[in-house]
Design an enzyme around this catalytic site. Structure first.
Site, PDB file in Angstrom:
ATOM      1  N   LYS A  14       0.828  -1.217   0.000  1.00 42.07           N
ATOM      2  CA  LYS A  14       0.000   0.000   0.000  1.00 42.07           C
ATOM      3  C   LYS A  14       0.861   1.266   0.000  1.00 42.07           C
ATOM      4  CE  LYS A  14      -2.483  -0.939   3.730  1.00 42.07           C
ATOM      5  NZ  LYS A  14      -1.970  -2.262   4.173  1.00 42.07           N
ATOM      6  N   ARG A  90     -10.370   0.533   8.046  1.00 43.83           N
ATOM      7  CA  ARG A  90     -10.005  -0.848   8.357  1.00 43.83           C
ATOM      8  C   ARG A  90     -11.161  -1.625   8.978  1.00 43.83           C
ATOM      9  NH1 ARG A  90      -4.090   0.340   8.810  1.00 43.83           N
ATOM     10  NH2 ARG A  90      -2.939  -1.621   8.807  1.00 43.83           N
ATOM     11  N   ARG A 129      10.917  -6.149   5.563  1.00 45.73           N
ATOM     12  CA  ARG A 129      10.784  -4.711   5.824  1.00 45.73           C
ATOM     13  C   ARG A 129      11.271  -4.375   7.230  1.00 45.73           C
ATOM     14  NH1 ARG A 129       4.848  -2.240   5.287  1.00 45.73           N
ATOM     15  NH2 ARG A 129       4.555  -3.321   7.260  1.00 45.73           N
ATOM     16  N   ARG A 135      10.209  -0.541  12.608  1.00 46.50           N
ATOM     17  CA  ARG A 135       8.868  -0.643  13.191  1.00 46.50           C
ATOM     18  C   ARG A 135       8.797  -1.814  14.155  1.00 46.50           C
ATOM     19  NH1 ARG A 135       4.222   0.073   8.666  1.00 46.50           N
ATOM     20  NH2 ARG A 135       3.162  -1.185  10.250  1.00 46.50           N
ATOM     21  N   ARG A 146      -1.316  -9.470  12.991  1.00 46.93           N
ATOM     22  CA  ARG A 146      -1.878  -8.406  12.140  1.00 46.93           C
ATOM     23  C   ARG A 146      -2.664  -9.014  10.980  1.00 46.93           C
ATOM     24  NH1 ARG A 146       3.375  -5.289  10.818  1.00 46.93           N
ATOM     25  NH2 ARG A 146       2.093  -3.870   9.610  1.00 46.93           N
TER      26      ARG A 146
END
Ligand code: AMP
Length: 191
Positions: A14, A90, A129, A135, A146
């Site tokens: 995204k 969401r 990532r 993060r 998630r």
């Protein structure tokens, strides 16, 4: 105005595709994840509350997110070409709130770009990532949570937008350029 929702599981691309859409169409970017991470960095009350949910792979409560989104949208002003909503909505209540917020401005959702990627690939991408993103939620354990959260709370939005005739399915596997090519076709078809 061009009001685009970029929709997909964590790790579906995204953020990457939003950057390309912004360059091509000159729309404003609203990423609720980025806004929340900045609240956490600044040590605000919202950031402190949000961190407990984010680090556990859960969604931040709707009421907090909807209020936050409304103020970010207001701050963009009226003189804009459009918005790309990244990571929002969401949940169904968030999608309903967005419809109301846009209607109050004489606007509506133009299209939903749904990036579809296999689960195994999503986990691989999130872990990769995590090596550079810094993060706290980009690790295997939280990534799995998630994904579960996505399936139970966010995926129902696909039907919601399909019923509204706004869902454009995009195959999110392959090169960044070819995926963006498909996204461009979908956006240009509604312009
Ligand atoms: P993202 O950067 O979009 O992957 O978001 C990171 C985390 O922030 C998510 O896993 C959620 O905990 C939280 N978050 C971001 N956007 C929302 C939203 N629209 N509703 C609830 N929680 C959100």
């Amino acid at each position: 105005m061009l009001n685009i929702i970029i929709f997909g599981a964590p790790g579906s691309g995204k953020g990457t595709q939003s950057d390309l859409i912004i360059k091509e169409y000159g729309v404003e970017h609203i990423s609720t994840g980025d806004v929340l991470r900045s609240e956490i960095k600044n040590g605000t009350a919202l950031g402190k509350t949000a961190a407990t949910y984010i680090n556990d792979g859960k969604l931040v409560p709707d009421s907090l997110i909807i209020d936050m989104l409304a103020s970010v949208l207001d701050a963009k002003g009226k003189d804009i070409k459009g918005v790309i909503f990244d990571g929002f909505p969401r949940t169904i209540p968030q999608a309903e709130a967005l419809n109301t917020m846009l209607a109050e401005r004489g606007e509506e959702v133009s299209t939903v770009i749904g990036l579809e990627v296999d689960d195994d690939e999503l986990i691989k991408r999130i872990i990769a990532r995590g090596q550079t993103s810094g993060r706290a939620d980009d690790n295997e354990e939280t990534a799995k949570k998630r994904l579960e959260t996505y399936c139970s709370q966010t995926l129902p939005l696909k039907e919601f937008y399909k019923k509204a005739g706004k869902y454009a399915m995009i195959q999110g596997m392959g090169s960044i350029e070819s995926i963006f090519g498909d996204i461009k076709k979908a956006i240009d078809a509604i312009k």
